[in-house]
Enzyme design. Structure first.
Site, PDB file in Angstrom:
ATOM      1  N   ASN A 211       0.863  -1.146  -0.089  1.00 55.28           N
ATOM      2  CA  ASN A 211      -0.008   0.119  -0.003  1.00 55.28           C
ATOM      3  C   ASN A 211       0.894   1.216   0.106  1.00 55.28           C
ATOM      4  O   ASN A 211       1.912   1.053   0.443  1.00 55.28           O
ATOM      5  CB  ASN A 211      -0.951   0.015   1.300  1.00 55.28           C
ATOM      6  CG  ASN A 211      -2.070  -0.819   1.263  1.00 55.28           C
ATOM      7  OD1 ASN A 211      -2.728  -0.890   0.038  1.00 55.28           O
ATOM      8  ND2 ASN A 211      -2.511  -1.060   2.226  1.00 55.28           N
ATOM      9  N   LYS A 290      11.059 -17.214  -8.559  1.00 54.13           N
ATOM     10  CA  LYS A 290      10.567 -16.121  -9.282  1.00 54.13           C
ATOM     11  C   LYS A 290       9.744 -16.515 -10.389  1.00 54.13           C
ATOM     12  O   LYS A 290      10.073 -17.398 -11.242  1.00 54.13           O
ATOM     13  CB  LYS A 290      11.918 -15.444  -9.934  1.00 54.13           C
ATOM     14  CG  LYS A 290      11.443 -14.017 -10.510  1.00 54.13           C
ATOM     15  CD  LYS A 290      12.880 -13.293 -10.977  1.00 54.13           C
ATOM     16  CE  LYS A 290      12.157 -12.148 -11.732  1.00 54.13           C
ATOM     17  NZ  LYS A 290      13.327 -11.473 -12.592  1.00 54.13           N
ATOM     18  N   PRO A 306      -5.872 -10.871   7.430  1.00 49.76           N
ATOM     19  CA  PRO A 306      -6.548 -10.574   8.727  1.00 49.76           C
ATOM     20  C   PRO A 306      -6.785  -9.036   8.841  1.00 49.76           C
ATOM     21  O   PRO A 306      -5.888  -8.229   8.660  1.00 49.76           O
ATOM     22  CB  PRO A 306      -5.446 -11.054   9.937  1.00 49.76           C
ATOM     23  CG  PRO A 306      -4.015 -11.109   9.436  1.00 49.76           C
ATOM     24  CD  PRO A 306      -4.220 -11.202   7.865  1.00 49.76           C
ATOM     25  N   ASP A 307      -7.760  -8.643   9.403  1.00 50.27           N
ATOM     26  CA  ASP A 307      -8.264  -7.281   9.917  1.00 50.27           C
ATOM     27  C   ASP A 307      -7.767  -7.104  11.205  1.00 50.27           C
ATOM     28  O   ASP A 307      -8.389  -7.662  12.279  1.00 50.27           O
ATOM     29  CB  ASP A 307      -9.723  -6.761   9.642  1.00 50.27           C
ATOM     30  CG  ASP A 307     -10.058  -5.444   9.848  1.00 50.27           C
ATOM     31  OD1 ASP A 307      -9.352  -5.041  10.632  1.00 50.27           O
ATOM     32  OD2 ASP A 307     -10.678  -5.082   8.959  1.00 50.27           O
ATOM     33  N   LYS A 338     -17.070   2.797   9.124  1.00 51.11           N
ATOM     34  CA  LYS A 338     -16.172   1.941   9.706  1.00 51.11           C
ATOM     35  C   LYS A 338     -16.048   1.741  11.307  1.00 51.11           C
ATOM     36  O   LYS A 338     -15.962   0.870  12.012  1.00 51.11           O
ATOM     37  CB  LYS A 338     -14.840   2.424   9.187  1.00 51.11           C
ATOM     38  CG  LYS A 338     -14.238   1.402   8.423  1.00 51.11           C
ATOM     39  CD  LYS A 338     -12.765   1.938   7.660  1.00 51.11           C
ATOM     40  CE  LYS A 338     -13.154   1.996   6.054  1.00 51.11           C
ATOM     41  NZ  LYS A 338     -12.018   2.336   5.274  1.00 51.11           N
TER      42      LYS A 338
HETATM   43  O1  C5P Z   1     -10.974  -0.983   6.311  1.00 54.19           O
HETATM   44  P1  C5P Z   1      -9.877  -0.107   6.218  1.00 54.19           P
HETATM   45  O2  C5P Z   1      -8.828  -0.784   5.560  1.00 54.19           O
HETATM   46  O3  C5P Z   1     -10.305   1.097   5.395  1.00 54.19           O
HETATM   47  O4  C5P Z   1      -9.726   0.642   7.687  1.00 54.19           O
HETATM   48  C1  C5P Z   1      -8.736   1.210   7.921  1.00 54.19           C
HETATM   49  C2  C5P Z   1      -8.094   0.932   9.198  1.00 54.19           C
HETATM   50  O5  C5P Z   1      -8.228  -0.397   9.726  1.00 54.19           O
HETATM   51  C3  C5P Z   1      -6.836   1.476   9.608  1.00 54.19           C
HETATM   52  O6  C5P Z   1      -6.511   1.807  10.893  1.00 54.19           O
HETATM   53  C4  C5P Z   1      -5.931   0.176   9.443  1.00 54.19           C
HETATM   54  O7  C5P Z   1      -4.803   0.178  10.046  1.00 54.19           O
HETATM   55  C5  C5P Z   1      -6.759  -0.798   9.882  1.00 54.19           C
HETATM   56  N1  C5P Z   1      -6.648  -2.087   9.070  1.00 54.19           N
HETATM   57  C6  C5P Z   1      -6.209  -3.191   9.925  1.00 54.19           C
HETATM   58  N2  C5P Z   1      -6.298  -4.300   9.089  1.00 54.19           N
HETATM   59  C7  C5P Z   1      -6.126  -4.442   7.970  1.00 54.19           C
HETATM   60  C8  C5P Z   1      -6.715  -3.412   7.110  1.00 54.19           C
HETATM   61  C9  C5P Z   1      -6.979  -2.208   7.657  1.00 54.19           C
HETATM   62  O8  C5P Z   1      -6.119  -3.246  11.155  1.00 54.19           O
HETATM   63  N3  C5P Z   1      -6.171  -5.829   7.256  1.00 54.19           N
END
Ligand code: C5P
Length: 412
Positions: A211, A290, A306-307, A338
């Site tokens: 990113n 590669k 993972p979120d 969010k």
């Molecule tokens: O859902 P989105 O990516 O837009 O949300 C952004 C927030 O979620 C930021 O605080 C980012 O650090 C966190 N995030 C996370 N894990 C991910 C994606 C985003 O903790 N896989």
């Protein structure tokens, strides 16, 4: 001050007759809930014994840079980090001169140079020594470097003279150190975990998905939290930024590694601030070699990473959780959903794209929380981070109070 851990005071005692009042100072500080680690200079030992301080502080006194046993238990740099504040009381003319020169030839002077926490001194000496232009110039130098000078008071002196140079009374010193800490350092005693920078998800040994993120905002948040008195762990993706002073940094690469590092760092954390630009998807598998360009098109299968933010917010004993939202459109609406979907305590949103925010030194933020909003106008990222951290401290204090009220209500 938090409900969780005590304020940690490193009390330096140097060799003046006022050192006989320092054990009482330890008691006053402890009465007000502080933990006190005493560090004595060689001169101080001529006036009071380490045993006295050990008895009143409940901790072994430190007095040497060269004590292998004590260093093995807690090294002097670790000790400098441990302290929320360093208070030198009494501070002799000699020690003030040493501090003004930035010397580090004994344990206490080394700690004063090595700490990122605020330093206060309580001068105590004969009135003529205090009035001496060399002492006055050294004190002015220290003040110019942000060191707080408490007193001295005036009155009768041990040498039989009368005038300025008496150490302030222990109760007064304890009050001014602890009160100023809880006012200007609203996160003193808190543990804060911050994420920053991008993550990298490997495709093969030479390629990755990432990113856009310089890490500047997250690093500024970590610095601001440290300045506010917190113990800060910064879990960082790959960036080229120096670690802010006094912050513990853990380097990671992928979202999974960041997830594991965050959860390992969360024990005892009061606040989690997710400022990292974490990948939402990662390759389903990583090629061992590669990948060669045999065909005109190629398909990459991605699975959800993972979120981390949602996983922290879902913990049963969760910290105060703050997320970031970088949006290209409908900033407020997207950020508010969010906030609600991930059950956050606060979200800091900003518009990105077309040269806005990324890699810039300035930014603006829209802060949203349940039932509230605040716009922070464009300014330097560190200044912005300080405002954000101040707001987090206020909101969190409100939440803590609300929780405490609940406990009382339930008990009734
Ligand atoms: O859902 P989105 O990516 O837009 O949300 C952004 C927030 O979620 C930021 O605080 C980012 O650090 C966190 N995030 C996370 N894990 C991910 C994606 C985003 O903790 N896989």
């Amino acid at each position: 001050m938090t409900d969780k851990r005590c304020m940690r005071i490193l009390l330096g005692v140097t060799g003046g007759i006022a050192a006989y009042k320092s054990p009482d100072l330890v008691r006053r500080l402890r009465e007000r809930g502080a933990e006190v680690q005493v560090v004595m200079t060689e001169g101080a030992r001529q006036f009071v014994t380490p045993l006295t301080f050990q008895a009143v502080s409940g901790r072994e006194v430190r007095d040497s840079l060269w004590d292998a046993g004590a260093e093995a238990a807690m090294g002097h740099i670790e000790l400098a980090r441990w302290a929320d504040v360093v208070l030198v009381a009494p501070a002799t003319a000699e020690f003030i001169a040493k501090l003004a020169q930035g010397r580090a030839d004994d344990l206490l002077a080394t700690l004063c140079v090595a700490t990122a926490s605020p330093v206060s001194i309580a001068p105590a000496m004969n009135q003529q020594m205090w009035a001496n232009p060399a002492t006055q110039s050294n004190v002015a130098t220290l003040r110019g470097r942000g060191i707080t000078v408490l007193g001295p008071g005036s009155g009768d002196q041990a040498c039989g003279e009368t005038g300025e140079g008496r150490m302030l009374e222990p109760a007064e010193l304890a009050a001014s150190v602890l009160d100023s800490l809880s006012g200007s350092r609203p996160l003193a005693g808190c543990r804060v975990v911050v994420t920053a920078g991008p993550t990298r998800e490997r495709i093969d040994p030479v390629r990755f998905i990432s990113n856009r993120s310089s890490g500047k905002m997250g690093y500024a948040v970590a610095q601001a939290a440290r300045e506010a008195g917190a113990e800060v762990v910064l879990v960082s993706g790959p960036v080229s930024l120096p670690t802010p002073a006094g912050v513990t940094r853990i380097d990671v690469e992928s979202a999974r590694q960041m997830h594991d590092a965050v959860h390992a760092a969360l024990a005892g954390a009061d606040i989690y601030i997710g400022a990292a630009a974490i990948a939402d998807y990662e390759p389903a598998s990583v090629a061992e070699d590669k990948i060669k360009k045999y065909s005109d098109t190629m398909t990459l299968e991605l699975i959800r990473a993972p979120d981390i933010l949602a996983s922290v917010a879902a913990l049963p004993a969760r910290p105060f959780v703050v997320g970031f939202a970088a949006e290209t459109r409908d900033v407020e609406q997207n950020a508010r959903s969010k906030l609600e979907n991930k059950r956050l305590d606060m979200i800091a949103a900003n518009r990105v794209g077309d040269g806005i925010a990324f890699d810039q030194d300035e930014n603006s933020l829209l802060l949203l929380w349940s039932g509230g909003r605040e716009e922070l106008a464009t300014c330097g990222k560190l200044e912005l981070a300080r405002k954000l951290v101040g707001r987090i401290a206020e909101l969190r204090a409100g939440t803590t109070r609300a929780k405490a009220d609940n406990v009382v209500r339930v008990r009734r």
